[in-house]
Design a protein around this motif. Structure first.
Motif, PDB file in Angstrom:
ATOM      1  N   VAL A  68      15.826  43.083 -16.859  1.00  0.00           N
ATOM      2  CA  VAL A  68      16.127  42.182 -15.753  1.00  0.00           C
ATOM      3  C   VAL A  68      16.059  40.746 -16.261  1.00  0.00           C
ATOM      4  CG1 VAL A  68      15.443  41.415 -13.442  1.00  0.00           C
ATOM      5  CG2 VAL A  68      15.121  43.824 -14.120  1.00  0.00           C
ATOM      6  N   VAL A  69      17.075  39.970 -15.939  1.00  0.00           N
ATOM      7  CA  VAL A  69      17.092  38.547 -16.281  1.00  0.00           C
ATOM      8  C   VAL A  69      17.344  37.770 -14.995  1.00  0.00           C
ATOM      9  CG1 VAL A  69      18.124  36.742 -17.705  1.00  0.00           C
ATOM     10  CG2 VAL A  69      18.034  39.098 -18.560  1.00  0.00           C
ATOM     11  N   LEU A  83       1.370  40.931 -19.960  1.00  0.00           N
ATOM     12  CA  LEU A  83       2.766  41.337 -20.016  1.00  0.00           C
ATOM     13  C   LEU A  83       3.445  41.002 -18.700  1.00  0.00           C
ATOM     14  CD1 LEU A  83       2.270  44.846 -21.643  1.00  0.00           C
ATOM     15  CD2 LEU A  83       3.060  42.760 -22.787  1.00  0.00           C
ATOM     16  N   ILE A  84       4.567  40.321 -18.775  1.00  0.00           N
ATOM     17  CA  ILE A  84       5.343  40.045 -17.580  1.00  0.00           C
ATOM     18  C   ILE A  84       6.760  40.593 -17.780  1.00  0.00           C
ATOM     19  CG2 ILE A  84       3.964  37.993 -17.064  1.00  0.00           C
ATOM     20  CD1 ILE A  84       6.344  36.289 -17.952  1.00  0.00           C
ATOM     21  N   MET A  85       7.495  40.678 -16.707  1.00  0.00           N
ATOM     22  CA  MET A  85       8.830  41.256 -16.759  1.00  0.00           C
ATOM     23  C   MET A  85       9.685  40.617 -17.856  1.00  0.00           C
ATOM     24  SD  MET A  85      11.738  41.294 -13.769  1.00  0.00           S
ATOM     25  CE  MET A  85      11.111  42.638 -12.767  1.00  0.00           C
ATOM     26  N   HIS A  86       9.542  39.322 -18.059  1.00  0.00           N
ATOM     27  CA  HIS A  86      10.388  38.603 -19.003  1.00  0.00           C
ATOM     28  C   HIS A  86      10.193  39.079 -20.442  1.00  0.00           C
ATOM     29  CE1 HIS A  86      11.055  36.344 -15.503  1.00  0.00           C
ATOM     30  NE2 HIS A  86      10.051  35.497 -15.618  1.00  0.00           N
ATOM     31  N   PHE A 113       8.736  38.849  -2.437  1.00  0.00           N
ATOM     32  CA  PHE A 113       8.636  38.156  -3.712  1.00  0.00           C
ATOM     33  C   PHE A 113       7.501  38.765  -4.537  1.00  0.00           C
ATOM     34  CE2 PHE A 113      10.983  35.139  -1.186  1.00  0.00           C
ATOM     35  CZ  PHE A 113      11.850  34.541  -2.096  1.00  0.00           C
ATOM     36  N   TYR A 114       7.445  38.407  -5.815  1.00  0.00           N
ATOM     37  CA  TYR A 114       6.377  38.805  -6.734  1.00  0.00           C
ATOM     38  C   TYR A 114       6.418  40.277  -7.129  1.00  0.00           C
ATOM     39  CZ  TYR A 114       5.081  34.461  -4.537  1.00  0.00           C
ATOM     40  OH  TYR A 114       5.129  33.194  -4.022  1.00  0.00           O
ATOM     41  N   VAL A 115       7.540  40.962  -6.823  1.00  0.00           N
ATOM     42  CA  VAL A 115       7.641  42.388  -7.139  1.00  0.00           C
ATOM     43  C   VAL A 115       7.773  42.634  -8.638  1.00  0.00           C
ATOM     44  CG1 VAL A 115       8.577  43.065  -4.911  1.00  0.00           C
ATOM     45  CG2 VAL A 115      10.132  42.277  -6.705  1.00  0.00           C
ATOM     46  N   ASP A 116       8.068  41.580  -9.428  1.00  0.00           N
ATOM     47  CA  ASP A 116       8.132  41.763 -10.875  1.00  0.00           C
ATOM     48  C   ASP A 116       6.796  42.225 -11.432  1.00  0.00           C
ATOM     49  OD1 ASP A 116       7.371  39.154  -9.989  1.00  0.00           O
ATOM     50  OD2 ASP A 116       7.471  38.428 -12.048  1.00  0.00           O
ATOM     51  N   ASN A 117       5.712  41.922 -10.729  1.00  0.00           N
ATOM     52  CA  ASN A 117       4.394  42.391 -11.158  1.00  0.00           C
ATOM     53  C   ASN A 117       4.315  43.914 -11.149  1.00  0.00           C
ATOM     54  OD1 ASN A 117       2.532  39.899 -11.427  1.00  0.00           O
ATOM     55  ND2 ASN A 117       3.589  39.546  -9.488  1.00  0.00           N
ATOM     56  N   LEU A 118       4.918  44.527 -10.157  1.00  0.00           N
ATOM     57  CA  LEU A 118       4.924  45.985 -10.068  1.00  0.00           C
ATOM     58  C   LEU A 118       5.802  46.579 -11.167  1.00  0.00           C
ATOM     59  CD1 LEU A 118       3.857  48.354  -8.343  1.00  0.00           C
ATOM     60  CD2 LEU A 118       5.936  48.164  -6.960  1.00  0.00           C
ATOM     61  N   ASP A 155       1.317  36.447   2.133  1.00  0.00           N
ATOM     62  CA  ASP A 155       1.312  37.834   2.605  1.00  0.00           C
ATOM     63  C   ASP A 155       2.078  38.743   1.651  1.00  0.00           C
ATOM     64  OD1 ASP A 155      -0.210  37.175   4.798  1.00  0.00           O
ATOM     65  OD2 ASP A 155       1.495  37.012   6.172  1.00  0.00           O
ATOM     66  N   GLN A 156       3.137  38.214   1.044  1.00  0.00           N
ATOM     67  CA  GLN A 156       3.905  39.012   0.097  1.00  0.00           C
ATOM     68  C   GLN A 156       3.138  39.188  -1.213  1.00  0.00           C
ATOM     69  OE1 GLN A 156       8.163  37.851  -0.016  1.00  0.00           O
ATOM     70  NE2 GLN A 156       7.700  36.564   1.750  1.00  0.00           N
ATOM     71  N   GLN A 157       2.448  38.153  -1.641  1.00  0.00           N
ATOM     72  CA  GLN A 157       1.601  38.262  -2.823  1.00  0.00           C
ATOM     73  C   GLN A 157       0.514  39.311  -2.606  1.00  0.00           C
ATOM     74  OE1 GLN A 157       1.583  37.009  -5.888  1.00  0.00           O
ATOM     75  NE2 GLN A 157      -0.430  37.788  -6.454  1.00  0.00           N
ATOM     76  N   ILE A 158      -0.091  39.299  -1.427  1.00  0.00           N
ATOM     77  CA  ILE A 158      -1.129  40.283  -1.110  1.00  0.00           C
ATOM     78  C   ILE A 158      -0.552  41.691  -1.118  1.00  0.00           C
ATOM     79  CG2 ILE A 158      -2.643  41.131   0.735  1.00  0.00           C
ATOM     80  CD1 ILE A 158      -3.061  38.183   1.537  1.00  0.00           C
ATOM     81  N   ARG A 159       0.611  41.848  -0.537  1.00  0.00           N
ATOM     82  CA  ARG A 159       1.236  43.174  -0.480  1.00  0.00           C
ATOM     83  C   ARG A 159       1.475  43.740  -1.870  1.00  0.00           C
ATOM     84  NH1 ARG A 159       7.351  44.823   1.505  1.00  0.00           N
ATOM     85  NH2 ARG A 159       7.015  47.090   1.551  1.00  0.00           N
ATOM     86  N   VAL A 160       2.015  42.917  -2.770  1.00  0.00           N
ATOM     87  CA  VAL A 160       2.287  43.385  -4.120  1.00  0.00           C
ATOM     88  C   VAL A 160       0.977  43.676  -4.858  1.00  0.00           C
ATOM     89  CG1 VAL A 160       3.309  42.774  -6.343  1.00  0.00           C
ATOM     90  CG2 VAL A 160       4.508  42.224  -4.229  1.00  0.00           C
TER      91      VAL A 160
END
Length: 343
Positions: free
Chosen positions: A87-88, A165-168, A189-194, A235-240
């Motif tokens: 993913v880029v 490690l991050i998605m990048h 947002f922040y789903v790259d963490n998953l 709230d999105q950060q918490i969800r992820v």
């Protein structure tokens, strides 16, 4: 054969997406570039279509209703024909010489036809580019992985406190992503963490290349990593964070890959710290309640993980009692931000 599939989730990306696409099409017929127009309201879709016409068989324009970054990643994985998948983000790009080196190695391992010697994951360096300030900073893993060597999680060294490690940094084998069952939530947002977490235990062989491949742009005020933006989207950060903490039994991971389990636990710790700190920065009664619920949710789901996070990792320092504890946490965060220069 397509060796690498690149997915570019795009939403209102007309002002910068061409730099991204131009860097990827240099892979020629060996790659496919999926430009995923996620319900954009500007010229993103038209630009994607123009590239598909200019690079038939390489670029494919995909148009879908808006579902967020996760929906773009999911769609790209669903359609991917490449042996590997990356993913880029539409405002980022790949450095040309590093890209060529990666592609040569990917072609080599794929053409050799020895599945047991194919890395499930390539790891490369990435660069933070503050273009408005004219500065950049490379993030590498020289202290963690042996370079240019096929290895396992049991062969690695320890990560430093600011290193993860991050998605990048990651180029997964497509089959491994399917096997892991990773699917990112939409409109979040922040789903790259998953994406950078859940598939890791399915990686049996990995390969680190000490090259500055991914060029990560920082500086836009609307970026999700911007502190004020993150506070609005807490709230999105918490969800992820909750999804990451719940998706894997780290005790099971530790039986086969103890070093990986240590890293994954530390990754949850970092995410818990980010969520807790930004809730403290919001500084409202509702935010304090959300922080309490976040920690109690971890405890209810996995008591062993909770106690390790609370008393054995840095995230425990972000859940200190009382107002004084909150002030100490914020002070430590400001100091760390200054030292490590993160966004």
């Amino acid at each position: 054969m397509k060796y690498i599939t690149f997915a570019i989730p795009c939403y209102n990306s007309q002002d910068y997406m061409e730099r991204c696409i131009n860097s990827l099409v240099k892979g020629g017929e060996d790659v496919e570039v999926l430009v995923i127009d996620d319900g954009s309201m500007d010229s993103t879709g038209e630009i994607a279509d123009a590239y598909e016409r200019k690079y038939p068989g390489i670029v494919k324009a995909i148009h879908q209703e808006n579902g967020g970054h996760g929906a773009g990643v999911n769609k790209g994985l669903e359609l991917a024909r490449g042996q590997y998948y990356k993913v880029v983000d539409s405002d980022d790009w790949l450095e040309e010489s590093a890209y060529k080196k990666l592609l040569v190695k990917v072609k080599e391992v794929c053409d050799a036809g020895r599945p047991g010697e194919m890395p499930d994951l390539f790891i490369c360096n990435y660069v933070y580019n503050h273009l408005d300030e004219g500065t950049s900073r490379e993030m590498n893993y020289r202290n963690v992985f042996p370079a240019d060597t096929l290895c396992t999680w049991n062969d690695i060294n320890h990560f430093s406190p600011s290193q993860y490690l991050i998605m990048h940094a990651l180029v997964y084998r497509t089959e491994v992503l399917h096997e892991s069952g990773v699917r990112l939530p939409e409109h979040t947002f922040y789903v790259d963490n998953l994406f950078a977490y859940q598939p890791l235990p399915y990686v049996k062989k990995l390969y680190y290349m000490d090259i500055a491949l991914y060029q990560y742009y920082l500086g836009r005020e609307d970026q999700s990593v911007n502190e004020k933006v993150l506070m609005r989207r807490i709230d999105q950060q918490i969800r992820v964070t909750e999804l990451v903490a719940q998706c894997m039994d780290l005790d099971e991971v530790a039986e086969q890959y103890p070093k990986l389990a240590v890293y994954m636990r530390r990754n949850i710790s970092i995410m818990m710290a980010i969520s807790s700190i930004h809730l403290l920065l919001i500084n409202s009664k509702e935010a304090y309640t959300k922080k309490k619920n976040l920690w109690s949710g971890i405890k209810s789901n996995d008591r062993r993980l909770y106690y390790r996070l609370k008393f054995g990792t840095i995230s425990g320092l972000t859940d200190l009692p009382g107002k004084l504890g909150g002030k100490l946490t914020i002070g430590g965060y400001r100091l760390a931000k200054k030292v490590y220069q993160f966004q």
